[in-house]
Design a protein around this motif. Structure first.
Motif, PDB file in Angstrom:
ATOM      1  N   TYR A 201       0.894  -1.170   0.000  1.00 23.49           N
ATOM      2  CA  TYR A 201       0.000   0.000   0.000  1.00 23.49           C
ATOM      3  C   TYR A 201       0.925   1.211   0.000  1.00 23.49           C
ATOM      4  O   TYR A 201       1.655   1.438   0.971  1.00 23.49           O
ATOM      5  CB  TYR A 201      -0.908   0.016   1.230  1.00 23.49           C
ATOM      6  N   TYR A 205      -2.562   7.282   4.122  1.00 22.93           N
ATOM      7  CA  TYR A 205      -3.703   6.515   4.627  1.00 22.93           C
ATOM      8  C   TYR A 205      -4.332   7.288   5.789  1.00 22.93           C
ATOM      9  O   TYR A 205      -3.709   7.606   6.782  1.00 22.93           O
ATOM     10  CB  TYR A 205      -3.301   5.095   5.054  1.00 22.93           C
ATOM     11  N   HIS A 209      -9.506   7.017   3.601  1.00 22.08           N
ATOM     12  CA  HIS A 209      -9.034   5.893   2.799  1.00 22.08           C
ATOM     13  C   HIS A 209      -9.492   4.556   3.381  1.00 22.08           C
ATOM     14  O   HIS A 209      -9.757   3.609   2.651  1.00 22.08           O
ATOM     15  CB  HIS A 209      -7.504   5.913   2.706  1.00 22.08           C
ATOM     16  N   ALA A 211      -7.696   2.403   5.082  1.00 20.43           N
ATOM     17  CA  ALA A 211      -6.694   1.377   4.824  1.00 20.43           C
ATOM     18  C   ALA A 211      -6.558   0.374   5.966  1.00 20.43           C
ATOM     19  O   ALA A 211      -5.960  -0.686   5.788  1.00 20.43           O
ATOM     20  CB  ALA A 211      -5.340   2.033   4.546  1.00 20.43           C
ATOM     21  N   PHE A 232       3.205  -1.024   4.134  1.00 16.04           N
ATOM     22  CA  PHE A 232       2.639   0.307   3.948  1.00 16.04           C
ATOM     23  C   PHE A 232       3.802   1.279   3.749  1.00 16.04           C
ATOM     24  O   PHE A 232       4.686   1.379   4.608  1.00 16.04           O
ATOM     25  CB  PHE A 232       1.827   0.730   5.165  1.00 16.04           C
TER      26      PHE A 232
END
Length: 389
Positions: A201, A205, A209, A211, A232
């Motif tokens: 990712y 975030y 989002h 996430a 991430f």
């Protein structure tokens, strides 16, 4: 013509906005225009910014992660910008990047100097703020500033018709050009690197989002596919909660959080990953937004698993009829886990990844988008008698 770009973020600072604005500057200089960028002083060691344009930086306050993000930080950029614009050699036009506070400053100065400006309305910041704060006063002020900035512009440019619809809902009637968005294919491209058991990712975030759902999805995926990692790369809110949840689910050792990296470092990581992940949380009032990080991933030959509402899913569905771009699923941990399993069980070959990268460069390069934006800025600057309101 002489053009000024006013932005708090610019290359070499790694972000989609930096890549985009740099590409616009490149397109303008390639067209024979003189470009001056008024921006924040980058962090030490980030490299050079200029590729022919004149970049003028000045010190600003940054948050704990090193970003110009937050109202005090914005003010530290906007106040000096007002004076720099006020006393700079007169340009034919100004191109301004949000936040709305910067847009408001540009409107006031450009009105005083009777200079037209183009506002980049790729996002509606006040909508994002409505989800990030419980303060109705803050949202109301930001909404007013954003509409003030957009209404004073000669033109707006944006990435999708969904944003156009939202701008019109806010009562803004300024002409809008949908120029799209794309990947900086001068940096993002497929590299033949060893494939890793890795999902990435990349980008910001936040609560919008959503996430954090990827932690749940990866835990479910790992039950049948151990040995993979979830990385991430970027920054955002809720990281501590995500780390804590990964620990509770017993996958903390397989979940990584890395700082943002320059595009040249991110691209090969994407090329090595099974797939990249992108999310947009439903019900946040942000459903019109396009998840532009998908372009950079595809330019690197990395398929995308997108979860959420908005225009990204139809884009993925249409693109999949031409090349294997990945999958769009509902915002649901189980649905994401199923898509991750499918990607892991049938990873793209090197030839398929190269085909995805070539297709993206041909159809969704940031260079083509930047040329369209540059053409609109030049058109505004060349209008006889153009004035700001």
């Amino acid at each position: 013509m002489r053009i000024i770009i006013a932005t708090r973020i610019y290359r070499p600072e790694p972000s989609a906005a930096s890549f985009f604005l740099g590409s616009v500057a490149d397109a303008l200089t390639a067209g024979g225009h003189e470009v001056e960028v008024l921006t924040a002083k980058p962090l030490p060691g980030q490299g050079e910014a200029s590729r022919g344009e004149r970049v003028k930086t000045f010190p600003v306050l940054r948050d704990t992660n090193g970003y110009v993000r937050g109202y005090v930080q914005y003010m530290s950029f906007d106040i000096p910008l007002a004076f720099r614009l006020l006393f700079s050699r007169r340009p034919a036009a100004v191109f301004v990047e949000p936040p709305p506070t910067t847009g408001a400053v540009v409107r006031v100065v450009c009105a005083l100097r009777r200079i037209p400006y183009v506002y980049d309305a790729a996002d509606i910041w006040s909508d994002a703020a409505a989800q990030a704060t419980s303060s109705g006063v803050v949202v109301k002020i930001l909404r007013w500033l954003e509409k003030f900035a957009m209404r004073g512009a000669a033109e707006l440019v944006t990435i999708s018709h969904g944003v156009v619809d939202r701008v019109r809902q806010l009562g803004v009637t300024t002409p809008i050009d949908v120029t799209g968005f794309g990947a900086d294919t001068s940096v993002f491209g497929y590299r033949e690197v060893p494939q890793e058991k890795l999902f990435i990712y990349a980008g910001t975030y936040t609560g919008l989002h959503g996430a954090d759902i990827l932690i749940e999805a990866f835990a479910q995926f790992s039950e049948t596919h151990p040995g993979y990692r979830l990385r991430f790369i970027g920054n955002g809110t809720g990281q501590d909660a995500m780390v804590s949840r990964a620990r509770e689910l017993g996958i903390a050792a397989a979940v990584e959080f890395a700082d943002p990296v320059p595009a040249a470092e991110l691209s090969p990581q994407l090329s090595s990953a099974v797939a990249s992940l992108a999310t947009l949380k439903p019900g946040g009032g942000y459903e019109y937004a396009f998840t532009s990080k998908a372009y950079s991933s595809l330019a690197a030959g990395c398929p995308v698993i997108f979860a959420g509402p908005g225009p990204t899913a139809p884009f993925m569905t249409e693109a999949a009829t031409q090349v294997p771009v990945g999958a769009a699923v509902t915002y649901d941990a189980e649905a994401i886990a199923v898509a991750m399993r499918a990607a892991a069980d049938a990873p793209l070959s090197a030839a398929e990844r190269h085909r995805v990268a070539v297709w993206t460069a041909e159809h969704h390069s940031m260079r083509a988008v930047a040329e369209r934006v540059a053409a609109r800025i030049a058109a505004v600057g060349s209008r006889p008698g153009s004035r700001t309101a």
